[in-house]
Scaffold this active site. Structure first.
Site, mmCIF file in Angstrom:
data_model
loop_
_atom_site.group_PDB
_atom_site.id
_atom_site.type_symbol
_atom_site.label_atom_id
_atom_site.label_comp_id
_atom_site.label_asym_id
_atom_site.label_seq_id
_atom_site.Cartn_x
_atom_site.Cartn_y
_atom_site.Cartn_z
ATOM 1 N N TRP A 1 107.088 14.456 58.506
ATOM 2 C CA TRP A 1 106.840 15.697 57.759
ATOM 3 C C TRP A 1 106.417 15.337 56.340
ATOM 4 C CZ3 TRP A 1 106.915 20.705 59.461
ATOM 5 C CH2 TRP A 1 106.698 21.669 58.466
ATOM 6 N N TYR B 1 116.853 14.011 58.443
ATOM 7 C CA TYR B 1 116.818 14.030 56.988
ATOM 8 C C TYR B 1 118.140 13.456 56.474
ATOM 9 C CZ TYR B 1 112.529 16.715 57.541
ATOM 10 O OH TYR B 1 111.267 17.102 57.879
ATOM 11 N N ARG C 1 101.702 17.693 65.163
ATOM 12 C CA ARG C 1 102.546 18.863 65.431
ATOM 13 C C ARG C 1 102.078 19.974 64.497
ATOM 14 N NH1 ARG C 1 108.053 20.387 63.451
ATOM 15 N NH2 ARG C 1 109.113 21.638 65.058
ATOM 16 N N ASN D 1 110.961 26.097 66.146
ATOM 17 C CA ASN D 1 111.404 25.131 65.139
ATOM 18 C C ASN D 1 112.842 25.393 64.717
ATOM 19 O OD1 ASN D 1 110.654 22.987 63.043
ATOM 20 N ND2 ASN D 1 111.416 24.651 61.740
ATOM 21 N N GLU D 2 113.673 24.336 64.707
ATOM 22 C CA GLU D 2 115.039 24.377 64.177
ATOM 23 C C GLU D 2 115.697 25.721 64.478
ATOM 24 O OE1 GLU D 2 114.684 23.299 60.058
ATOM 25 O OE2 GLU D 2 113.701 21.394 60.514
ATOM 26 N N GLU E 1 110.684 15.518 63.212
ATOM 27 C CA GLU E 1 110.435 15.558 61.768
ATOM 28 C C GLU E 1 111.317 14.519 61.104
ATOM 29 O OE1 GLU E 1 111.018 19.189 59.687
ATOM 30 O OE2 GLU E 1 109.947 20.425 61.168
ATOM 31 N N HIS F 1 115.480 16.374 64.119
ATOM 32 C CA HIS F 1 114.866 16.216 62.808
ATOM 33 C C HIS F 1 115.816 15.403 61.939
ATOM 34 C CE1 HIS F 1 112.279 20.099 63.422
ATOM 35 N NE2 HIS F 1 112.052 19.159 64.327
#
Length: 548
Positions: free
Chosen positions: A287, A231, A85, A162-163, A258, A229
């Site tokens: 990531w 996290y 990516r 992105n986001e 990610e 994503h």
């Protein structure tokens, strides 16, 4: 543990020191048009142009800030990845990557036999981050570099932005995403599109989860993949399984675009992310390769773009259990295993066996198939005379089937698939008749409630429901009342409804069946004010449960 609404930005927004604050899925996925070419979605899966099931296994590379490090693509490929990516900029926040540069990136991806996901990073945290670009603006950028992308549908996926929303204004995510998709389709883009979740990519509000079906249906090509994503919001295995499992159950394409092994907003469960994506046959992109700053340098997989200086995070992702080296398969467009020349179908899988039959579901399991290039998954179908209906696709040799009608007979069978998309003969069938249901007898259940952690104004709770009866319980509804006005803000393992102090919970697919003598556990976060007394009474399908 902090409430999910205070989670902070994902790593991609922090690369250059930008450490910023941070029910139902809708319509099921529809098949892609029959004339689909290149990478395309069908049956909730990302396929290559020849019908091969393609599962992304790779990493993110911060090209827009490190344009002189394109050699990294060769190093990423050498360590086993099949996808990269690539971070690009529309020019709104960083130096614009023009059509010539984008064409060069695509060429380098192809030279290194990598599928290339291209993303615009300037949208990160829109609505909260000053200067962030809108998805509409990102669509304009893609149209401006269209010349570099035309004819590359076999090799690239366009990740629109992105986001694209932070923790403010994320309620417009669905409308903004639908608008960007339509704009690109109207401009003649035939590529597979990828859309990121809001809330800095982590979707703690479940905005993407709950609107994914309508967004997918708004794409006239039915060729959109969803990316979450993971996290600090995803710090338990239950949260990872629940989020990804809901997309799979709805037949909607999802991957982890990610994730990391640690982050400033909490400690993500990377082992669960890797294990769950492998179990469900879903893609993941870690990531990131190198170049992180702003205090998250620990997310570098190699130090200073040196492939021989791998970090512990890089070792875990590439060489650990369920990692890239062990699971990645090169795209068949590059001649990878199971390519277009493979016409040998897998062997016929064993007849499914049924267990845990309830009024609304059943667990099926079967003997594995074999294939010269490897079995990539199994398709469960419902058989009705000469017709078949797809039920769900899984990576392993078992599946939990839910949503059945009480007191009804069903016939199920299984097909195996290989890496080239070849399908086995249909297995022998199994007949299942669901139970007629009915409430459990009083005293046939017990409930344990505990507070896992508590902080000012918030807490995390856990409820374990045990079936103390002699027959399985399925499709249950759990109820209780809070004594101090507590409010549930997020739940995994079930879906809550709350009216004042009264709470009812419906199960997730993986907690729907409680076998005799077995138990299921649901977790949640909530708010409190003045007191946080535990509930003293619970009901299951209206019948009172005892304390354990």
């Amino acid at each position: 543990m902090r409430p999910r609404t205070t989670r902070r930005a994902a790593a991609s927004g922090a690369l250059l020191g930008l450490l910023l604050p941070l029910s139902g899925l809708g319509q099921a996925a529809q098949a892609a048009p029959e004339d689909a070419t290149g990478l395309h979605v069908s049956g909730g899966r990302l396929l290559e142009g020849n019908g091969n099931d393609f599962v992304m296994r790779g990493v993110n590379h911060a090209h827009t800030w490190y344009t002189g490090e394109l050699d990294s693509l060769a190093h990423i490929k050498a360590k086993g990845a099949n996808t990269v990516r690539v971070v690009l900029s529309s020019g709104d926040r960083w130096t614009r990557n023009d059509a010539s540069d984008v064409a060069n990136v695509v060429s380098e991806c192809k030279a290194n036999r990598l599928i290339c996901v291209l993303e615009v990073h300037d949208t990160t945290g829109y609505g909260e981050q000053s200067g962030a670009a809108s998805l509409d603006r990102a669509a304009d950028y893609w149209i401006s570099v269209k010349s570099a992308l035309e004819g590359q549908e076999d090799y690239i996926v366009v990740n629109i932005g992105n986001e694209p929303h932070g923790n403010s204004g994320y309620q417009s995510w669905a409308d903004d995403t639908r608008g960007a998709i339509r704009k690109l389709r109207d401009a003649g883009f035939d590529h597979a599109l990828m859309v990121d979740a809001p809330n800095w990519g982590q979707d703690w509000s479940f905005t993407m989860r709950d609107n994914a079906g309508s967004v997918f249906a708004a794409d006239p090509d039915r060729n959109t993949v969803f990316s979450v994503h993971m996290y600090g919001v995803f710090d338990t295995a239950a949260e990872v399984r629940d989020y990804l499992g809901r997309f799979v159950d709805a037949g909607l394409p999802i991957l982890v675009g990610e994730f990391g092994h640690d982050h400033s907003d909490g400690n993500p469960d990377e082992d669960a992310i890797l294990a769950t994506t492998e179990q469900l046959g879903l893609g993941y992109l870690g990531w990131s390769w190198s170049g992180n700053g702003g205090g998250v340098e620990y997310l570098d997989m190699v130090e200073g773009f040196d492939p021989d200086a791998m970090t512990s995070w890089g070792e875990r992702l590439f060489n650990g259990a369920n990692g890239i080296a062990a699971t990645a398969k090169e795209a068949t467009v590059y001649g990878g295993s199971g390519g277009p020349g493979d016409t040998t179908a897998p062997t016929r899988p064993g007849a499914p066996a049924a267990s845990g039959v309830t009024s609304t579901g059943v667990a099926l399991s079967w003997a594995a198939s074999s294939d010269d290039t490897g079995v990539t998954g199994y398709d469960v179908v419902r058989v009705d005379g000469a017709s078949e209906t797809a039920v769900r696709s899984v990576a392993g040799t078992s599946a939990q089937i839910t949503g059945l009608t009480a007191g009804t007979s069903y016939t199920f069978a299984v097909y195996a698939r290989d890496a080239a998309g070849n399908r086995s003969e249909r297995s022998a069938t199994v007949n299942v008749t669901t139970s007629r249901g009915g409430d459990p007898a009083p005293g046939s259940c017990s409930v344990a409630y505990r507070i896992v952690g508590q902080w000012q104004g918030g807490f995390q709770g856990e409820v374990t429901v045990r079936n103390t009866g002699s027959s399985a319980i399925g499709g249950w509804t759990l109820g209780w009342r809070f004594a101090d006005g507590q409010t549930i803000t997020n739940m995994w393992g079930g879906t809550p409804s709350q009216s004042g102090a009264s709470v009812t919970v419906k199960p997730a697919s993986y907690t729907a069946n409680i076998p005799a003598g077995g138990s299921v556990t649901i977790g949640f976060t909530g708010t409190w004010n003045g007191g946080n007394t535990a509930p003293d009474a619970f009901t299951l399908d209206g019948a009172a449960c005892t304390a354990p």
